[in-house]
Design a protein around this motif. Structure first.
Motif, PDB file in Angstrom:
ATOM      1  N   TYR A  41       0.831  -1.202   0.000  1.00  0.00           N
ATOM      2  CA  TYR A  41       0.000   0.000   0.000  1.00  0.00           C
ATOM      3  C   TYR A  41       0.864   1.250   0.000  1.00  0.00           C
ATOM      4  O   TYR A  41       1.931   1.284   0.621  1.00  0.00           O
ATOM      5  CB  TYR A  41      -0.934   0.010   1.218  1.00  0.00           C
ATOM      6  CG  TYR A  41      -1.936  -1.109   1.194  1.00  0.00           C
ATOM      7  CD1 TYR A  41      -3.172  -0.944   0.575  1.00  0.00           C
ATOM      8  CD2 TYR A  41      -1.644  -2.355   1.751  1.00  0.00           C
ATOM      9  CE1 TYR A  41      -4.092  -1.984   0.530  1.00  0.00           C
ATOM     10  CE2 TYR A  41      -2.553  -3.397   1.717  1.00  0.00           C
ATOM     11  CZ  TYR A  41      -3.777  -3.200   1.099  1.00  0.00           C
ATOM     12  OH  TYR A  41      -4.677  -4.236   1.046  1.00  0.00           O
ATOM     13  N   ASP A  68     -12.717   8.850   5.371  1.00  0.00           N
ATOM     14  CA  ASP A  68     -11.699   8.066   4.665  1.00  0.00           C
ATOM     15  C   ASP A  68     -11.239   8.782   3.394  1.00  0.00           C
ATOM     16  O   ASP A  68     -10.760   8.152   2.459  1.00  0.00           O
ATOM     17  CB  ASP A  68     -12.221   6.665   4.333  1.00  0.00           C
ATOM     18  CG  ASP A  68     -13.457   6.703   3.439  1.00  0.00           C
ATOM     19  OD1 ASP A  68     -13.922   7.810   3.096  1.00  0.00           O
ATOM     20  OD2 ASP A  68     -13.969   5.631   3.077  1.00  0.00           O
ATOM     21  N   ARG A  69     -11.353  10.128   3.384  1.00  0.00           N
ATOM     22  CA  ARG A  69     -10.915  10.923   2.238  1.00  0.00           C
ATOM     23  C   ARG A  69      -9.940  12.004   2.712  1.00  0.00           C
ATOM     24  O   ARG A  69     -10.134  12.595   3.773  1.00  0.00           O
ATOM     25  CB  ARG A  69     -12.108  11.602   1.534  1.00  0.00           C
ATOM     26  CG  ARG A  69     -13.122  10.623   0.941  1.00  0.00           C
ATOM     27  CD  ARG A  69     -12.564   9.931  -0.307  1.00  0.00           C
ATOM     28  NE  ARG A  69     -13.574   9.144  -0.989  1.00  0.00           N
ATOM     29  CZ  ARG A  69     -13.792   7.850  -0.815  1.00  0.00           C
ATOM     30  NH1 ARG A  69     -13.043   7.184   0.066  1.00  0.00           N
ATOM     31  NH2 ARG A  69     -14.718   7.205  -1.489  1.00  0.00           N
ATOM     32  N   ARG A 133      -9.909   8.648  -3.744  1.00  0.00           N
ATOM     33  CA  ARG A 133      -9.171   7.519  -3.187  1.00  0.00           C
ATOM     34  C   ARG A 133      -9.492   7.377  -1.700  1.00  0.00           C
ATOM     35  O   ARG A 133      -9.655   8.353  -0.987  1.00  0.00           O
ATOM     36  CB  ARG A 133      -7.652   7.708  -3.355  1.00  0.00           C
ATOM     37  CG  ARG A 133      -7.189   7.953  -4.782  1.00  0.00           C
ATOM     38  CD  ARG A 133      -7.302   6.735  -5.667  1.00  0.00           C
ATOM     39  NE  ARG A 133      -6.504   5.615  -5.218  1.00  0.00           N
ATOM     40  CZ  ARG A 133      -5.212   5.454  -5.504  1.00  0.00           C
ATOM     41  NH1 ARG A 133      -4.554   6.365  -6.213  1.00  0.00           N
ATOM     42  NH2 ARG A 133      -4.561   4.383  -5.080  1.00  0.00           N
ATOM     43  N   ARG A 134      -9.577   6.151  -1.242  1.00  0.00           N
ATOM     44  CA  ARG A 134      -9.907   5.894   0.160  1.00  0.00           C
ATOM     45  C   ARG A 134      -8.630   5.791   0.981  1.00  0.00           C
ATOM     46  O   ARG A 134      -7.682   5.118   0.588  1.00  0.00           O
ATOM     47  CB  ARG A 134     -10.741   4.618   0.295  1.00  0.00           C
ATOM     48  CG  ARG A 134     -11.384   4.470   1.664  1.00  0.00           C
ATOM     49  CD  ARG A 134     -12.527   3.466   1.615  1.00  0.00           C
ATOM     50  NE  ARG A 134     -12.042   2.112   1.375  1.00  0.00           N
ATOM     51  CZ  ARG A 134     -11.618   1.305   2.344  1.00  0.00           C
ATOM     52  NH1 ARG A 134     -11.605   1.720   3.595  1.00  0.00           N
ATOM     53  NH2 ARG A 134     -11.215   0.087   2.048  1.00  0.00           N
ATOM     54  N   SER A 136      -6.912   4.951   4.775  1.00  0.00           N
ATOM     55  CA  SER A 136      -7.036   4.345   6.094  1.00  0.00           C
ATOM     56  C   SER A 136      -6.054   5.038   7.033  1.00  0.00           C
ATOM     57  O   SER A 136      -4.858   5.112   6.739  1.00  0.00           O
ATOM     58  CB  SER A 136      -6.725   2.849   6.048  1.00  0.00           C
ATOM     59  OG  SER A 136      -6.602   2.333   7.369  1.00  0.00           O
ATOM     60  N   TRP A 196      -2.807   5.297   4.833  1.00  0.00           N
ATOM     61  CA  TRP A 196      -2.474   4.374   3.744  1.00  0.00           C
ATOM     62  C   TRP A 196      -3.535   4.516   2.662  1.00  0.00           C
ATOM     63  O   TRP A 196      -4.724   4.581   2.957  1.00  0.00           O
ATOM     64  CB  TRP A 196      -2.464   2.939   4.234  1.00  0.00           C
ATOM     65  CG  TRP A 196      -1.587   2.711   5.437  1.00  0.00           C
ATOM     66  CD1 TRP A 196      -1.959   2.733   6.742  1.00  0.00           C
ATOM     67  CD2 TRP A 196      -0.189   2.435   5.438  1.00  0.00           C
ATOM     68  NE1 TRP A 196      -0.899   2.484   7.564  1.00  0.00           N
ATOM     69  CE2 TRP A 196       0.215   2.305   6.790  1.00  0.00           C
ATOM     70  CE3 TRP A 196       0.772   2.288   4.436  1.00  0.00           C
ATOM     71  CZ2 TRP A 196       1.513   2.031   7.155  1.00  0.00           C
ATOM     72  CZ3 TRP A 196       2.076   2.013   4.810  1.00  0.00           C
ATOM     73  CH2 TRP A 196       2.439   1.878   6.150  1.00  0.00           C
ATOM     74  N   VAL A 197      -3.102   4.539   1.410  1.00  0.00           N
ATOM     75  CA  VAL A 197      -4.054   4.578   0.290  1.00  0.00           C
ATOM     76  C   VAL A 197      -4.508   3.150   0.041  1.00  0.00           C
ATOM     77  O   VAL A 197      -3.742   2.323  -0.446  1.00  0.00           O
ATOM     78  CB  VAL A 197      -3.414   5.187  -0.976  1.00  0.00           C
ATOM     79  CG1 VAL A 197      -4.442   5.260  -2.097  1.00  0.00           C
ATOM     80  CG2 VAL A 197      -2.856   6.566  -0.681  1.00  0.00           C
ATOM     81  N   VAL A 198      -5.752   2.855   0.382  1.00  0.00           N
ATOM     82  CA  VAL A 198      -6.225   1.473   0.327  1.00  0.00           C
ATOM     83  C   VAL A 198      -7.117   1.197  -0.868  1.00  0.00           C
ATOM     84  O   VAL A 198      -7.418   0.036  -1.173  1.00  0.00           O
ATOM     85  CB  VAL A 198      -6.979   1.094   1.632  1.00  0.00           C
ATOM     86  CG1 VAL A 198      -6.007   1.100   2.811  1.00  0.00           C
ATOM     87  CG2 VAL A 198      -8.138   2.042   1.911  1.00  0.00           C
ATOM     88  N   GLU A 199      -7.570   2.242  -1.560  1.00  0.00           N
ATOM     89  CA  GLU A 199      -8.375   2.043  -2.783  1.00  0.00           C
ATOM     90  C   GLU A 199      -8.066   3.147  -3.777  1.00  0.00           C
ATOM     91  O   GLU A 199      -7.868   4.299  -3.383  1.00  0.00           O
ATOM     92  CB  GLU A 199      -9.870   2.062  -2.467  1.00  0.00           C
ATOM     93  CG  GLU A 199     -10.407   0.778  -1.881  1.00  0.00           C
ATOM     94  CD  GLU A 199     -11.911   0.823  -1.699  1.00  0.00           C
ATOM     95  OE1 GLU A 199     -12.560   1.772  -2.189  1.00  0.00           O
ATOM     96  OE2 GLU A 199     -12.457  -0.091  -1.059  1.00  0.00           O
TER      97      GLU A 199
END
Length: 199
Positions: A41, A68-69, A133-134, A136, A196-199
């Protein structure tokens, strides 16, 4: 050779034991990386650099995670009031993204308008590639890696005896450690974890 070793056993042990300990220590510190998957990630960081004078004027950019943004807001600063103020303003933030694929840290450009009169104070800035992007904010990434702090020591045997490096951070998982190089001139003391960029 056997007779030499018997006659000089104390010397052989005295020289060989420290070398064996160093070799075992190096093996123990590097072996976990051989069977631990590398990070999966991207890492998002903020860097505080003080008020920045953009071509449009003196502004402060605030970067934060909402839900989450990731968000960025522009705050205008009156130059006259800023010069007269005895209270330190909160520093603006620059946004950096570490790619787990390339291992490279790069700045995410914040699109500060060239005409500040055309935008309201507190206006949200577009974030380009991070839009939608999501993020965390958990200290531990979904794959188990976490930001363990500044790198310690230097490469090779000197790493056993010297202190931290200001230009690197470390991601750690199950004994494996991955160095993250910071941009030139940026020390770990003014870098903060965003997520962390998770999506």
């Amino acid at each position: 050779m056997g007779r030499f070793l018997r006659d000089n056993a104390a010397v052989v042990v005295g020289l060989g034991l420290p070398v064996a300990v160093v070799v075992l220590f190096l093996l123990a510190s590097h072996l976990p990386a051989l069977w631990t998957e590398p990070p999966g990630y991207d890492l998002l960081l903020e860097v505080e650099n003080g008020p920045v004078r953009y071509p449009a004027g003196l502004v402060r950019v605030e970067v934060y995670v909402d839900g989450d943004r990731v968000r960025a807001r522009l705050h205008k600063i009156d130059p006259d009031r800023f010069q007269r103020s005895l209270i330190a303003l909160p520093p603006p933030q620059q946004l950096y993204l570490w790619s787990h694929d390339s291992g490279v840290m790069r700045e995410v450009a914040l699109a500060v308008p060239t005409d500040l009169d055309a935008v309201d104070d507190g206006a949200e800035l577009p974030l380009g590639e991070l839009a939608g992007r999501r993020i965390s904010t958990s200290p531990v990434a979904p794959d188990g890696y976490e930001l363990a702090g500044p790198a310690q020591g230097r490469d090779g045997l000197f790493g056993l005896f010297f202190g931290g490096r200001s230009g690197q951070l470390v991601l750690a998982k199950d004994g494996a450690r991955v160095a993250v190089d910071l941009p030139p001139g940026v020390g770990y003391w003014n870098v903060h974890f965003l997520g962390w960029v998770v999506e």
